[in-house]
Scaffold this motif. Sequence first.
Motif, PDB file in Angstrom:
ATOM      1  N   TYR A   1       0.954  -1.317   0.086  1.00  0.00           N
ATOM      2  CA  TYR A   1       0.048   0.020  -0.061  1.00  0.00           C
ATOM      3  C   TYR A   1       0.893   1.391  -0.026  1.00  0.00           C
ATOM      4  N   ASP A   2       1.101   1.989  -1.011  1.00  0.00           N
ATOM      5  CA  ASP A   2       1.861   3.163  -1.278  1.00  0.00           C
ATOM      6  C   ASP A   2       1.322   4.199  -0.159  1.00  0.00           C
ATOM      7  N   PRO A   3       2.107   5.419  -0.186  1.00  0.00           N
ATOM      8  CA  PRO A   3       1.391   6.348   0.569  1.00  0.00           C
ATOM      9  C   PRO A   3       0.110   7.300   0.143  1.00  0.00           C
ATOM     10  N   ASP A   4       0.068   7.214  -1.114  1.00  0.00           N
ATOM     11  CA  ASP A   4      -1.313   7.793  -1.870  1.00  0.00           C
ATOM     12  C   ASP A   4      -2.247   6.947  -2.226  1.00  0.00           C
ATOM     13  N   GLY A   5      -2.190   5.701  -1.671  1.00  0.00           N
ATOM     14  CA  GLY A   5      -3.476   4.655  -1.422  1.00  0.00           C
ATOM     15  C   GLY A   5      -3.320   3.502  -2.464  1.00  0.00           C
ATOM     16  N   SER A   6      -2.587   3.581  -3.354  1.00  0.00           N
ATOM     17  CA  SER A   6      -2.269   3.029  -4.563  1.00  0.00           C
ATOM     18  C   SER A   6      -1.575   1.572  -4.395  1.00  0.00           C
ATOM     19  N   ILE A   7      -1.855   0.619  -5.122  1.00  0.00           N
ATOM     20  CA  ILE A   7      -1.492  -0.727  -4.538  1.00  0.00           C
ATOM     21  C   ILE A   7      -0.155  -1.099  -5.645  1.00  0.00           C
ATOM     22  N   ALA A   8       0.688  -1.857  -5.141  1.00  0.00           N
ATOM     23  CA  ALA A   8       1.995  -1.868  -5.739  1.00  0.00           C
ATOM     24  C   ALA A   8       2.301  -3.294  -5.611  1.00  0.00           C
ATOM     25  N   PRO A   9       3.126  -4.046  -6.634  1.00  0.00           N
ATOM     26  CA  PRO A   9       3.763  -5.322  -6.411  1.00  0.00           C
ATOM     27  C   PRO A   9       4.494  -5.347  -4.971  1.00  0.00           C
ATOM     28  N   ASN A  10       4.648  -6.393  -4.438  1.00  0.00           N
ATOM     29  CA  ASN A  10       5.628  -6.455  -3.228  1.00  0.00           C
ATOM     30  C   ASN A  10       6.127  -8.054  -3.153  1.00  0.00           C
ATOM     31  N   VAL A  11       5.704  -8.848  -2.253  1.00  0.00           N
ATOM     32  CA  VAL A  11       6.100 -10.445  -2.200  1.00  0.00           C
ATOM     33  C   VAL A  11       5.491 -10.734  -3.670  1.00  0.00           C
ATOM     34  N   ALA A  12       4.333 -10.569  -3.902  1.00  0.00           N
ATOM     35  CA  ALA A  12       3.702 -10.833  -5.236  1.00  0.00           C
ATOM     36  C   ALA A  12       4.393  -9.872  -6.289  1.00  0.00           C
ATOM     37  N   GLU A  13       5.086 -10.199  -7.453  1.00  0.00           N
ATOM     38  CA  GLU A  13       5.774  -9.292  -8.294  1.00  0.00           C
ATOM     39  C   GLU A  13       4.698  -8.887  -9.085  1.00  0.00           C
ATOM     40  N   SER A  14       3.589  -9.740  -9.449  1.00  0.00           N
ATOM     41  CA  SER A  14       2.513  -8.932 -10.360  1.00  0.00           C
ATOM     42  C   SER A  14       1.266  -9.387  -9.849  1.00  0.00           C
ATOM     43  N   PHE A  15       0.236  -8.943 -10.190  1.00  0.00           N
ATOM     44  CA  PHE A  15      -1.131  -9.212  -9.656  1.00  0.00           C
ATOM     45  C   PHE A  15      -2.053  -8.921 -10.866  1.00  0.00           C
ATOM     46  N   ASP A  16      -3.139  -9.757 -11.023  1.00  0.00           N
ATOM     47  CA  ASP A  16      -4.485  -9.364 -11.903  1.00  0.00           C
ATOM     48  C   ASP A  16      -5.720  -9.582 -11.175  1.00  0.00           C
ATOM     49  N   PHE A  17      -6.454  -8.516 -11.513  1.00  0.00           N
ATOM     50  CA  PHE A  17      -7.549  -8.282 -10.690  1.00  0.00           C
ATOM     51  C   PHE A  17      -8.890  -8.403 -11.933  1.00  0.00           C
ATOM     52  N   SER A  18      -9.771  -9.201 -11.820  1.00  0.00           N
ATOM     53  CA  SER A  18     -10.595  -9.609 -12.791  1.00  0.00           C
ATOM     54  C   SER A  18     -11.650  -8.256 -12.626  1.00  0.00           C
ATOM     55  N   SER A  19     -12.419  -7.971 -13.858  1.00  0.00           N
ATOM     56  CA  SER A  19     -13.135  -6.908 -14.014  1.00  0.00           C
ATOM     57  C   SER A  19     -14.352  -7.060 -13.321  1.00  0.00           C
ATOM     58  N   ASP A  20     -14.844  -8.235 -12.764  1.00  0.00           N
ATOM     59  CA  ASP A  20     -16.112  -8.294 -12.147  1.00  0.00           C
ATOM     60  C   ASP A  20     -15.584  -8.471 -10.424  1.00  0.00           C
ATOM     61  N   HIS A  21     -14.432  -8.083 -10.116  1.00  0.00           N
ATOM     62  CA  HIS A  21     -13.774  -8.139  -8.726  1.00  0.00           C
ATOM     63  C   HIS A  21     -14.294  -9.088  -7.754  1.00  0.00           C
ATOM     64  N   THR A  22     -13.999 -10.480  -8.561  1.00  0.00           N
ATOM     65  CA  THR A  22     -14.222 -11.427  -7.852  1.00  0.00           C
ATOM     66  C   THR A  22     -12.987 -12.515  -7.663  1.00  0.00           C
ATOM     67  N   LYS A  23     -11.969 -12.296  -8.735  1.00  0.00           N
ATOM     68  CA  LYS A  23     -10.874 -13.003  -8.791  1.00  0.00           C
ATOM     69  C   LYS A  23      -9.641 -12.063  -8.729  1.00  0.00           C
ATOM     70  N   LEU A  24      -8.685 -12.326  -7.979  1.00  0.00           N
ATOM     71  CA  LEU A  24      -7.454 -11.867  -7.577  1.00  0.00           C
ATOM     72  C   LEU A  24      -6.323 -13.009  -8.035  1.00  0.00           C
ATOM     73  N   THR A  25      -5.356 -12.679  -8.913  1.00  0.00           N
ATOM     74  CA  THR A  25      -4.467 -13.657  -9.187  1.00  0.00           C
ATOM     75  C   THR A  25      -3.046 -13.017  -9.008  1.00  0.00           C
ATOM     76  N   MET A  26      -2.206 -13.322  -8.089  1.00  0.00           N
ATOM     77  CA  MET A  26      -0.891 -13.084  -7.741  1.00  0.00           C
ATOM     78  C   MET A  26       0.204 -14.002  -8.055  1.00  0.00           C
ATOM     79  N   LYS A  27       1.339 -13.498  -8.679  1.00  0.00           N
ATOM     80  CA  LYS A  27       2.387 -14.315  -8.899  1.00  0.00           C
ATOM     81  C   LYS A  27       3.475 -13.893  -7.999  1.00  0.00           C
ATOM     82  N   ILE A  28       3.989 -14.839  -7.177  1.00  0.00           N
ATOM     83  CA  ILE A  28       5.006 -14.531  -6.270  1.00  0.00           C
ATOM     84  C   ILE A  28       6.399 -14.507  -6.779  1.00  0.00           C
ATOM     85  N   ARG A  29       7.262 -13.863  -5.973  1.00  0.00           N
ATOM     86  CA  ARG A  29       8.562 -13.731  -6.621  1.00  0.00           C
ATOM     87  C   ARG A  29       9.487 -14.880  -6.295  1.00  0.00           C
TER      88      ARG A  29
END
Length: 454
Positions: free
Chosen positions: A21-49
């Motif tokens: 969680y960045d200071p401005d409230g935006s979301i960034a990668p961390n342990v997960a180097e990338s992530f994808d959030f489905s358009s219907d907001h029911t599925k979050l896929t994260m790829k771990i480093r």
Amino acid sequence: MQSGGDVVQVWQAVFDTLLKYDPDGSIAPNVAESFDFSSDHTKLTMKIRSGLKFTDGATVDAAAAKASMEHMKTGGGSDASRLADVTVTVADALTLVLTTPNPNGLLPTFMCLATGIVASPASLEASDRDQKPVGSGPYKLDAAATTTGATYSFVRNPDYWNKDAFPYEKVVFKSMVDSTARVSALKSGQINAGLATTQTAQELKSSGATLIEHSVNWAGLFIADRAGKVVPALGEVKVRQAMNMVFDREGILKALFQGQGTVTNQIFNDKSDAFLPEMVDFYAYDVDKAKSLMVEAGYENGFDLTIPAFTGLDFANPIITQQLGLLNIRVTQAKLSGPQAIFELLSGKYPVFFFTLESRAALWDIVQALTPTAIWNVNKDEEAALTPLLAKAQLAEGEEAKTNAQAINKFLIEQAWFSPWVLPTNFYAVDKKTSSTPVLGASAPYMYTFKPSK
């Protein structure tokens, strides 16, 4: 609360989160180097480093992340409800998939907080896990230099993947609930940073400390028993409205917060899409009108009410007792302190209580305070008129989201679900050797924002 206040700094020292969680409230990668959030907001896929390790040598992978989340779900902590309907699936060694039966627009945000912590699976099953936490974060606990409940000492994790973001070799946290003790410790050099209050801010500034100032919380009353299950009178909207009118918000801002902040009657901050400036005076201070509403509701003789005397927040209790007394509401106090105090507050035991709650984006405030599973909806109330608006909030974007959030806010104000008083200025103090950055909606800066001053 695991994701609020300065307790966040302590676990951020030893545990990494999947997302950041960045200071401005935006979301960034961390342990997960990338992530994808489905358009219907029911599925979050994260790829771990790949290549990450816990400090016990175990591998950081999708299975470990799932074990951590399942532990959070069943562990009974204050954040557990945020994962209540989340299904966690290991797609492959480094891919984690979260699914929900209904849209959940805050899933990525939750992965930046306590719900996104990744801990060594073996440590989760250990009987001494609270005394010997094992994470993959920037530091590891120095048990020999730690005294539970008083001092927590951490030393650098030499194998941490992002060492440049954490410049200190050693970090020590001292438990200081008393604000006077924190001031003395900052002035004497015992600590480099700590929470400040409106009462202590000027003294700290005069001593040479730097004050990080921003709006974080709304302060006021939670009318938690709005269904009247414990105190029937609170089920009457006119009683709740009377309880809003009997408080002089301008006077409270001056008396309790030294004029630092702005008055409000809303749980959404004044930068939020949900905020309704035209309704700020909806409950103007009017004791006579408040008394009339009590008569109309059939409670002219008032009722008995027990409120918690929560250590660090009981400064508001004299005003609460005095003003509600004008409505013949007879207030008694129950002492509430210790490590389990917050859980007792969230148990639904107290029908009314004073608190200062962090406010972020509109959806965040909706999910943490209004939905049936919300942490701060302590009695898990549901309201037919509100339900479709809450559901829409999870998917709506842009102007549609703003209009919907304002409709929710209008309902809350008119139905007097809460009695907010002010949006106080939040203060956090750092000494001359230290710099930090405020984080949207957080009363204490996150660990990665601390740096030595240049």
